[in-house]
Design a protein around this motif. Sequence first.
Motif, PDB file in Angstrom:
ATOM      1  N   SER A 135      40.491  30.111  35.331  1.00  0.00           N
ATOM      2  CA  SER A 135      39.482  30.118  34.266  1.00  0.00           C
ATOM      3  C   SER A 135      38.158  29.541  34.759  1.00  0.00           C
ATOM      4  CB  SER A 135      39.980  29.334  33.054  1.00  0.00           C
ATOM      5  OG  SER A 135      40.027  27.940  33.301  1.00  0.00           O
ATOM      6  N   ARG A 136      38.226  28.481  35.561  1.00  0.00           N
ATOM      7  CA  ARG A 136      36.990  27.874  36.098  1.00  0.00           C
ATOM      8  C   ARG A 136      36.353  28.773  37.151  1.00  0.00           C
ATOM      9  NH1 ARG A 136      39.895  25.365  32.353  1.00  0.00           N
ATOM     10  NH2 ARG A 136      39.342  23.160  32.039  1.00  0.00           N
ATOM     11  N   LEU A 137      37.195  29.523  37.843  1.00  0.00           N
ATOM     12  CA  LEU A 137      36.671  30.439  38.855  1.00  0.00           C
ATOM     13  C   LEU A 137      35.765  31.497  38.231  1.00  0.00           C
ATOM     14  CD1 LEU A 137      36.695  31.393  41.819  1.00  0.00           C
ATOM     15  CD2 LEU A 137      38.739  32.740  41.258  1.00  0.00           C
ATOM     16  N   THR A 138      35.996  31.857  36.990  1.00  0.00           N
ATOM     17  CA  THR A 138      35.132  32.851  36.348  1.00  0.00           C
ATOM     18  C   THR A 138      33.684  32.380  36.278  1.00  0.00           C
ATOM     19  OG1 THR A 138      35.574  32.041  34.097  1.00  0.00           O
ATOM     20  CG2 THR A 138      37.053  33.735  34.968  1.00  0.00           C
ATOM     21  N   LEU A 139      33.489  31.076  36.166  1.00  0.00           N
ATOM     22  CA  LEU A 139      32.116  30.540  36.140  1.00  0.00           C
ATOM     23  C   LEU A 139      31.444  30.718  37.495  1.00  0.00           C
ATOM     24  CD1 LEU A 139      32.827  27.219  34.211  1.00  0.00           C
ATOM     25  CD2 LEU A 139      31.887  29.351  33.281  1.00  0.00           C
ATOM     26  N   VAL A 140      32.214  30.506  38.558  1.00  0.00           N
ATOM     27  CA  VAL A 140      31.688  30.703  39.908  1.00  0.00           C
ATOM     28  C   VAL A 140      31.348  32.163  40.139  1.00  0.00           C
ATOM     29  CG1 VAL A 140      32.261  30.539  42.367  1.00  0.00           C
ATOM     30  CG2 VAL A 140      32.968  28.715  40.801  1.00  0.00           C
ATOM     31  N   THR A 141      32.248  33.055  39.754  1.00  0.00           N
ATOM     32  CA  THR A 141      32.031  34.488  39.953  1.00  0.00           C
ATOM     33  C   THR A 141      30.791  34.955  39.205  1.00  0.00           C
ATOM     34  OG1 THR A 141      34.422  34.799  40.143  1.00  0.00           O
ATOM     35  CG2 THR A 141      33.094  36.760  39.751  1.00  0.00           C
ATOM     36  N   VAL A 162      32.254  23.585  46.236  1.00  0.00           N
ATOM     37  CA  VAL A 162      33.016  24.736  45.756  1.00  0.00           C
ATOM     38  C   VAL A 162      33.655  25.503  46.904  1.00  0.00           C
ATOM     39  CG1 VAL A 162      32.809  26.984  44.612  1.00  0.00           C
ATOM     40  CG2 VAL A 162      31.768  24.951  43.595  1.00  0.00           C
ATOM     41  N   ASN A 163      32.953  25.654  48.020  1.00  0.00           N
ATOM     42  CA  ASN A 163      33.502  26.404  49.144  1.00  0.00           C
ATOM     43  C   ASN A 163      34.822  25.789  49.614  1.00  0.00           C
ATOM     44  OD1 ASN A 163      32.416  28.643  51.266  1.00  0.00           O
ATOM     45  ND2 ASN A 163      33.664  27.138  52.316  1.00  0.00           N
ATOM     46  N   TYR A 164      34.881  24.476  49.662  1.00  0.00           N
ATOM     47  CA  TYR A 164      36.122  23.817  50.054  1.00  0.00           C
ATOM     48  C   TYR A 164      37.262  24.227  49.127  1.00  0.00           C
ATOM     49  CZ  TYR A 164      39.803  20.426  50.454  1.00  0.00           C
ATOM     50  OH  TYR A 164      41.043  19.854  50.582  1.00  0.00           O
ATOM     51  N   ALA A 165      37.006  24.220  47.826  1.00  0.00           N
ATOM     52  CA  ALA A 165      38.050  24.558  46.860  1.00  0.00           C
ATOM     53  C   ALA A 165      38.491  26.004  47.003  1.00  0.00           C
ATOM     54  CB  ALA A 165      37.548  24.292  45.440  1.00  0.00           C
ATOM     55  N   LYS A 179      35.364  40.212  46.070  1.00  0.00           N
ATOM     56  CA  LYS A 179      34.316  40.477  47.053  1.00  0.00           C
ATOM     57  C   LYS A 179      33.143  39.525  46.913  1.00  0.00           C
ATOM     58  CE  LYS A 179      35.337  45.407  47.717  1.00  0.00           C
ATOM     59  NZ  LYS A 179      34.808  46.801  47.615  1.00  0.00           N
ATOM     60  N   VAL A 180      32.819  39.161  45.692  1.00  0.00           N
ATOM     61  CA  VAL A 180      31.700  38.241  45.473  1.00  0.00           C
ATOM     62  C   VAL A 180      31.974  36.902  46.147  1.00  0.00           C
ATOM     63  CG1 VAL A 180      30.467  36.895  43.729  1.00  0.00           C
ATOM     64  CG2 VAL A 180      30.898  39.318  43.341  1.00  0.00           C
ATOM     65  N   GLU A 181      33.173  36.377  45.925  1.00  0.00           N
ATOM     66  CA  GLU A 181      33.528  35.087  46.524  1.00  0.00           C
ATOM     67  C   GLU A 181      33.675  35.199  48.043  1.00  0.00           C
ATOM     68  OE1 GLU A 181      34.908  35.144  42.313  1.00  0.00           O
ATOM     69  OE2 GLU A 181      35.304  36.460  44.024  1.00  0.00           O
ATOM     70  N   GLN A 182      34.235  36.300  48.510  1.00  0.00           N
ATOM     71  CA  GLN A 182      34.411  36.487  49.950  1.00  0.00           C
ATOM     72  C   GLN A 182      33.064  36.535  50.666  1.00  0.00           C
ATOM     73  OE1 GLN A 182      37.172  36.223  51.480  1.00  0.00           O
ATOM     74  NE2 GLN A 182      38.853  36.936  50.210  1.00  0.00           N
ATOM     75  N   SER A 183      32.119  37.253  50.103  1.00  0.00           N
ATOM     76  CA  SER A 183      30.784  37.332  50.715  1.00  0.00           C
ATOM     77  C   SER A 183      30.103  35.971  50.711  1.00  0.00           C
ATOM     78  CB  SER A 183      29.927  38.359  49.967  1.00  0.00           C
ATOM     79  OG  SER A 183      30.476  39.654  50.094  1.00  0.00           O
ATOM     80  N   TYR A 184      30.276  35.263  49.622  1.00  0.00           N
ATOM     81  CA  TYR A 184      29.705  33.922  49.495  1.00  0.00           C
ATOM     82  C   TYR A 184      30.263  32.986  50.562  1.00  0.00           C
ATOM     83  CZ  TYR A 184      29.440  29.231  47.379  1.00  0.00           C
ATOM     84  OH  TYR A 184      29.247  27.894  47.145  1.00  0.00           O
ATOM     85  N   MET A 185      31.580  32.995  50.730  1.00  0.00           N
ATOM     86  CA  MET A 185      32.199  32.133  51.730  1.00  0.00           C
ATOM     87  C   MET A 185      31.769  32.514  53.140  1.00  0.00           C
ATOM     88  SD  MET A 185      35.936  32.048  49.883  1.00  0.00           S
ATOM     89  CE  MET A 185      36.810  31.203  51.180  1.00  0.00           C
ATOM     90  N   ALA A 186      31.586  33.811  53.385  1.00  0.00           N
ATOM     91  CA  ALA A 186      31.116  34.243  54.709  1.00  0.00           C
ATOM     92  C   ALA A 186      29.720  33.696  54.990  1.00  0.00           C
ATOM     93  CB  ALA A 186      31.132  35.761  54.801  1.00  0.00           C
ATOM     94  N   ARG A 187      28.853  33.702  53.988  1.00  0.00           N
ATOM     95  CA  ARG A 187      27.502  33.138  54.161  1.00  0.00           C
ATOM     96  C   ARG A 187      27.588  31.655  54.507  1.00  0.00           C
ATOM     97  NH1 ARG A 187      26.506  36.414  49.742  1.00  0.00           N
ATOM     98  NH2 ARG A 187      26.598  34.737  48.192  1.00  0.00           N
ATOM     99  N   ASN A 188      28.446  30.955  53.805  1.00  0.00           N
ATOM    100  CA  ASN A 188      28.570  29.521  54.056  1.00  0.00           C
ATOM    101  C   ASN A 188      29.152  29.229  55.442  1.00  0.00           C
ATOM    102  OD1 ASN A 188      27.586  28.938  51.490  1.00  0.00           O
ATOM    103  ND2 ASN A 188      29.635  28.871  50.574  1.00  0.00           N
TER     104      ASN A 188
END
Length: 214
Positions: A135-141, A162-165, A179-188
């Motif tokens: 549920s909290r992940l929806t806020l990140v997405t 957030v990236n750590y989590a 894909k949104v989270e995966q791209s974000y983590m790749a940037r980080n």
Amino acid sequence: MITVFGEGRGFRVVWLLEEMGLAYRLRQVDLLAGVEKDPEFLAINPAGFIPAIRDGDVTMVESIAIMEYLMARYGPTPLAPVPRDPSFPAYQQFLHLGEAGLAASIYFVVGARNFAPESQRSNWSADQALSVFESRLTLVTRQLSRTPYLAGETFTAADISVNYALELAQTAAGVTLGKVEQSYMARNRAREGYQRAMETCPSRKAWLAKALIQ
């Protein structure tokens, strides 16, 4: 010299220190061997969890609190927008959501999925914790569908939090990220600060490499 005790969530602190260009040393803590065998660490944190830091006469525990201390003590830094900055509310929200809403809940899922007896790995509490995480992940997405980083256009300490989590959820709890989270983590992960932090944390580097291959 700032001393960071333990990897795990201590990776957040090490990454922050690398981004800020501050001198530090990482002191390993072997939780599996038992902290009762590590009196130096227990003198820093008698509760026996990581991370902790020692900075002169200051000792602190809790990764987000440590990050806020370091940025306040050794800032200013663009990693922490000032309160009058329009990005500050989002920064503050996601800095804390990374632990309170994401890592704290997925931690119990990780424990159940990896260490509980087979019959208890999908127990009610673990499923509830996973539901909280999702549920909290929806806020990140939602935020990442609007901006490249959680506070807006610029990388901040909220992204470290957030990236750590997200990495913990993906690699240790079997959570499938979009894909949104995966791209974000790749940037980080492409950041030099992240890469230097990984070199400093050999256990984490080896664990992540193994988990991402599987």
